[in-house]
Design a protein around this motif. Structure first.
Motif, PDB file in Angstrom:
ATOM      1  N   ILE A   1       4.982  -5.933  57.439  1.00 48.34           N
ATOM      2  CA  ILE A   1       3.819  -6.628  56.911  1.00 48.34           C
ATOM      3  C   ILE A   1       2.752  -6.811  57.978  1.00 48.34           C
ATOM      4  CG2 ILE A   1       3.036  -8.840  55.944  1.00 48.34           C
ATOM      5  CD1 ILE A   1       5.725  -9.022  54.511  1.00 48.34           C
ATOM      6  N   ASP A   2       3.160  -7.093  59.207  1.00 45.56           N
ATOM      7  CA  ASP A   2       2.216  -7.288  60.310  1.00 45.56           C
ATOM      8  C   ASP A   2       2.623  -6.415  61.494  1.00 45.56           C
ATOM      9  OD1 ASP A   2       0.543  -8.107  62.339  1.00 45.56           O
ATOM     10  OD2 ASP A   2       0.721 -10.245  61.882  1.00 45.56           O
ATOM     11  N   PRO A   3       1.988  -5.233  61.643  1.00 43.53           N
ATOM     12  CA  PRO A   3       2.342  -4.329  62.741  1.00 43.53           C
ATOM     13  C   PRO A   3       2.148  -4.933  64.127  1.00 43.53           C
ATOM     14  CG  PRO A   3       1.050  -3.181  61.077  1.00 43.53           C
ATOM     15  CD  PRO A   3       0.993  -4.642  60.749  1.00 43.53           C
ATOM     16  N   HIS A   4       1.332  -5.992  64.222  1.00 43.57           N
ATOM     17  CA  HIS A   4       1.098  -6.648  65.512  1.00 43.57           C
ATOM     18  C   HIS A   4       1.868  -7.962  65.627  1.00 43.57           C
ATOM     19  CE1 HIS A   4      -1.841  -3.643  66.557  1.00 43.57           C
ATOM     20  NE2 HIS A   4      -2.449  -3.833  65.410  1.00 43.57           N
ATOM     21  N   TRP A   5       2.937  -8.049  64.850  1.00 39.57           N
ATOM     22  CA  TRP A   5       3.802  -9.230  64.868  1.00 39.57           C
ATOM     23  C   TRP A   5       4.283  -9.535  66.277  1.00 39.57           C
ATOM     24  CZ3 TRP A   5       8.854 -10.032  66.359  1.00 39.57           C
ATOM     25  CH2 TRP A   5       9.487 -11.179  65.888  1.00 39.57           C
ATOM     26  N   ALA A   6       4.720  -8.514  66.987  1.00 37.93           N
ATOM     27  CA  ALA A   6       5.323  -8.727  68.304  1.00 37.93           C
ATOM     28  C   ALA A   6       4.341  -9.363  69.286  1.00 37.93           C
ATOM     29  CB  ALA A   6       5.846  -7.402  68.867  1.00 37.93           C
ATOM     30  N   GLN A   7       3.120  -8.871  69.320  1.00 43.09           N
ATOM     31  CA  GLN A   7       2.162  -9.416  70.274  1.00 43.09           C
ATOM     32  C   GLN A   7       1.834 -10.868  69.957  1.00 43.09           C
ATOM     33  OE1 GLN A   7       1.191  -7.553  73.040  1.00 43.09           O
ATOM     34  NE2 GLN A   7       0.712  -9.642  73.664  1.00 43.09           N
ATOM     35  N   LYS A   8       1.770 -11.216  68.681  1.00 41.16           N
ATOM     36  CA  LYS A   8       1.501 -12.598  68.294  1.00 41.16           C
ATOM     37  C   LYS A   8       2.666 -13.507  68.690  1.00 41.16           C
ATOM     38  CE  LYS A   8      -1.496 -10.994  64.595  1.00 41.16           C
ATOM     39  NZ  LYS A   8      -1.669 -10.750  63.149  1.00 41.16           N
ATOM     40  N   VAL A   9       3.875 -13.001  68.589  1.00 43.71           N
ATOM     41  CA  VAL A   9       5.040 -13.766  69.030  1.00 43.71           C
ATOM     42  C   VAL A   9       5.021 -13.923  70.547  1.00 43.71           C
ATOM     43  CG1 VAL A   9       7.556 -13.675  69.278  1.00 43.71           C
ATOM     44  CG2 VAL A   9       6.494 -13.223  67.058  1.00 43.71           C
ATOM     45  N   LEU A  10       4.720 -12.846  71.256  1.00 37.88           N
ATOM     46  CA  LEU A  10       4.672 -12.894  72.717  1.00 37.88           C
ATOM     47  C   LEU A  10       3.586 -13.833  73.213  1.00 37.88           C
ATOM     48  CD1 LEU A  10       5.154  -9.081  73.402  1.00 37.88           C
ATOM     49  CD2 LEU A  10       6.780 -10.888  74.008  1.00 37.88           C
ATOM     50  N   ASP A  11       2.504 -13.947  72.437  1.00 37.15           N
ATOM     51  CA  ASP A  11       1.397 -14.836  72.798  1.00 37.15           C
ATOM     52  C   ASP A  11       1.588 -16.252  72.270  1.00 37.15           C
ATOM     53  OD1 ASP A  11       0.116 -12.748  74.057  1.00 37.15           O
ATOM     54  OD2 ASP A  11      -1.160 -12.249  72.359  1.00 37.15           O
ATOM     55  N   ASP A  12       2.771 -16.498  71.646  1.00 37.75           N
ATOM     56  CA  ASP A  12       3.082 -17.819  71.086  1.00 37.75           C
ATOM     57  C   ASP A  12       2.046 -18.228  70.039  1.00 37.75           C
ATOM     58  OD1 ASP A  12       4.734 -20.001  70.815  1.00 37.75           O
ATOM     59  OD2 ASP A  12       3.740 -21.168  72.391  1.00 37.75           O
ATOM     60  N   GLN A  13       1.707 -17.297  69.158  1.00 39.48           N
ATOM     61  CA  GLN A  13       0.704 -17.547  68.118  1.00 39.48           C
ATOM     62  C   GLN A  13       1.285 -17.252  66.735  1.00 39.48           C
ATOM     63  OE1 GLN A  13      -2.634 -15.103  69.531  1.00 39.48           O
ATOM     64  NE2 GLN A  13      -3.605 -16.946  70.328  1.00 39.48           N
ATOM     65  N   ASP A  14       2.347 -17.950  66.413  1.00 47.92           N
ATOM     66  CA  ASP A  14       2.987 -17.755  65.116  1.00 47.92           C
ATOM     67  C   ASP A  14       2.020 -17.972  63.950  1.00 47.92           C
ATOM     68  OD1 ASP A  14       5.345 -17.194  66.365  1.00 47.92           O
ATOM     69  OD2 ASP A  14       6.466 -18.906  65.561  1.00 47.92           O
ATOM     70  N   HIS A  15       1.060 -18.838  64.140  1.00 47.03           N
ATOM     71  CA  HIS A  15       0.144 -19.167  63.043  1.00 47.03           C
ATOM     72  C   HIS A  15      -0.753 -17.987  62.664  1.00 47.03           C
ATOM     73  CE1 HIS A  15      -2.170 -19.820  66.721  1.00 47.03           C
ATOM     74  NE2 HIS A  15      -3.277 -19.740  66.005  1.00 47.03           N
ATOM     75  N   LEU A  16      -0.833 -16.986  63.513  1.00 50.77           N
ATOM     76  CA  LEU A  16      -1.663 -15.816  63.218  1.00 50.77           C
ATOM     77  C   LEU A  16      -0.893 -14.679  62.553  1.00 50.77           C
ATOM     78  CD1 LEU A  16      -3.832 -15.535  66.480  1.00 50.77           C
ATOM     79  CD2 LEU A  16      -4.439 -16.594  64.284  1.00 50.77           C
ATOM     80  N   ILE A  17       0.413 -14.849  62.395  1.00 49.67           N
ATOM     81  CA  ILE A  17       1.224 -13.783  61.824  1.00 49.67           C
ATOM     82  C   ILE A  17       0.910 -13.605  60.339  1.00 49.67           C
ATOM     83  CG2 ILE A  17       3.582 -13.089  61.223  1.00 49.67           C
ATOM     84  CD1 ILE A  17       4.513 -14.471  63.784  1.00 49.67           C
ATOM     85  N   ARG A  18       0.653 -12.374  59.965  1.00 52.13           N
ATOM     86  CA  ARG A  18       0.410 -12.051  58.558  1.00 52.13           C
ATOM     87  C   ARG A  18       1.745 -12.134  57.820  1.00 52.13           C
ATOM     88  NH1 ARG A  18      -2.540  -6.363  57.083  1.00 52.13           N
ATOM     89  NH2 ARG A  18      -2.962  -6.725  54.863  1.00 52.13           N
ATOM     90  N   THR A  19       1.780 -12.817  56.705  1.00 53.70           N
ATOM     91  CA  THR A  19       3.043 -13.043  56.004  1.00 53.70           C
ATOM     92  C   THR A  19       3.071 -12.469  54.586  1.00 53.70           C
ATOM     93  OG1 THR A  19       2.281 -15.217  55.226  1.00 53.70           O
ATOM     94  CG2 THR A  19       3.511 -15.139  57.315  1.00 53.70           C
ATOM     95  N   GLU A  20       1.947 -11.997  54.073  1.00 48.96           N
ATOM     96  CA  GLU A  20       1.906 -11.451  52.725  1.00 48.96           C
ATOM     97  C   GLU A  20       1.059 -10.189  52.714  1.00 48.96           C
ATOM     98  OE1 GLU A  20       0.309 -14.513  50.253  1.00 48.96           O
ATOM     99  OE2 GLU A  20       2.188 -15.623  50.127  1.00 48.96           O
TER     100      GLU A  20
END
Length: 367
Positions: free
Chosen positions: A320-339
């Motif tokens: 769903i979010d190809p850039h999930w990993a970078q958002k996790v690494l940056d501690d930005q869970d709120h930016l993760i696309r979920t739908e």
């Protein structure tokens, strides 16, 4: 506690820049004959570059082991050029490429095999709708299949992959040899728990010997397994702990748990005190790294898995979010696309096979 952003080095020398791994997921994006497609390369490339490693969808090591149309092939040298392009697409920005190798066994049918009967350890059909009864493998054929896994490993090395993962999970052939439901043999390849482990034992030894005899450097070998079956008789957690204990003494680089949710507890009454992953880690006792997996949706989930496992594998969330990993690494869970919606499919390189997978596993996140 293992931190998401810290590197990890396997005993064969391969270094991951972080502890996030893309789990193997069926895409059905290859050509009908198993050759890699450009769409497939774009799908993998879009989700690479941020994670430490990417494990491909299952690649079939033998013609009679094909499980579905659109599956990767690695059973002949003609597949090497396409696989090399796939490995190169994954290996951008130091993401490591791992080819998962497998044989479907009885989890296929004669339509997929163009009229041939599926093969398995024993002539016992799977407990699923319209399952066909397979033909029992001869000992000569068993040895031939083990050789096919070894040759597939050689092709993965030639194609530029950083490792292979032996797919011993999800009820395919390797698991079928270990299961008392699918393996009713009375020869050296079946019967007791120890004899049902023989195929795995010889296969792992064969694959690791190929790697260690080659000139390749920093090439790893992993093994994936499912902890329990619902069939009766079937694999129970006690059996799997025996399996893991044996594998932990092998020259493998990691073992990879296949489970729907990392929080899951065993169905066995004797193993209810803690999640399955904790029993697995306890049994390994630091002899091998463990990859944890199962409904990891954000950084908080990844950190929780890494409290037990050495690496965390994400599947559906990164579709769903190809850039999930970078958002996790940056501690930005709120930016993760979920739908996502049907209109996002082209942008995200999501094929019909991947969309079907998401519909089955995460219908609440599709629009």
């Amino acid at each position: 506690m293992n931190n998401v952003d810290t590197g990890f080095t396997f005993k064969r020398g391969l270094h991951l820049k972080n502890r996030l791994v893309v789990a193997p997921m069926t895409t059905k994006m290859s050509f009908f004959d198993g050759v890699v497609t450009n769409d497939e390369i774009e799908y993998y490339g879009l989700r690479s570059g941020e994670v430490g490693a990417f494990i491909t969808a299952a690649a079939n090591v033998h013609e009679n082991g094909k499980g579905w149309d659109g599956e990767l092939g690695v059973y002949e040298d003609r597949f090497i050029p396409g696989l090399a392009k796939l490995a190169a697409a994954i290996k951008k920005n130091q993401t490591k490429a791992i080819l998962q190798i497998f044989h479907a066994g009885r989890m296929t049918d004669s339509n997929i095999l163009h009229g041939s009967q599926p093969v398995a350890p024993s002539a016992v059909a799977a407990e699923r709708p319209d399952a066909q009864t397979p033909r029992e493998l001869t000992e000569t054929e068993i040895l031939e299949i083990i050789e096919s896994f070894k040759q597939a490993t050689e092709r993965a090395i030639k194609a530029g992959f950083d490792g292979v993962e032996i797919h011993g999970a999800n009820t395919y052939l390797i698991q079928q040899f270990f299961s008392p439901h699918s393996n009713r043999r009375t020869d050296e390849w079946g019967g007791t728990l120890e004899k049902r482990f023989k195929f795995i034992n010889d296969l792992v030894d064969g694959v690791t010997e190929v790697v260690d005899r080659s000139d390749v450097k920093d090439f790893i070998v992993g093994y994936r397994f499912s902890p329990e079956e619902y069939e009766e008789p079937g694999i129970r957690l006690q059996d799997t702990l025996f399996l893991v204990d044996q594998l932990a003494n092998k020259p493998l680089d990691y073992v990879h748990l296949s489970i729907g949710n990392y929080r899951n507890h065993s169905v066995s009454e004797a193993y209810q005190e803690k999640p399955i992953i904790a029993y697995i880690k306890e049994t390994i006792n630091d002899r091998l790294p463990l990859i944890g997996v199962g409904d990891i949706r954000n950084g908080a989930d990844a950190k929780e898995v890494l409290a037990t496992a050495d690496l965390a594998a994400v599947g559906r969330a990164i579709l769903i979010d190809p850039h999930w990993a970078q958002k996790v690494l940056d501690d930005q869970d709120h930016l993760i696309r979920t739908e996502l919606s049907h209109y996002d499919r082209d942008e995200l390189r999501i094929s019909n096979g991947v969309w079907g997978f998401l519909e089955d596993m995460m219908p609440e996140r599709l629009q």
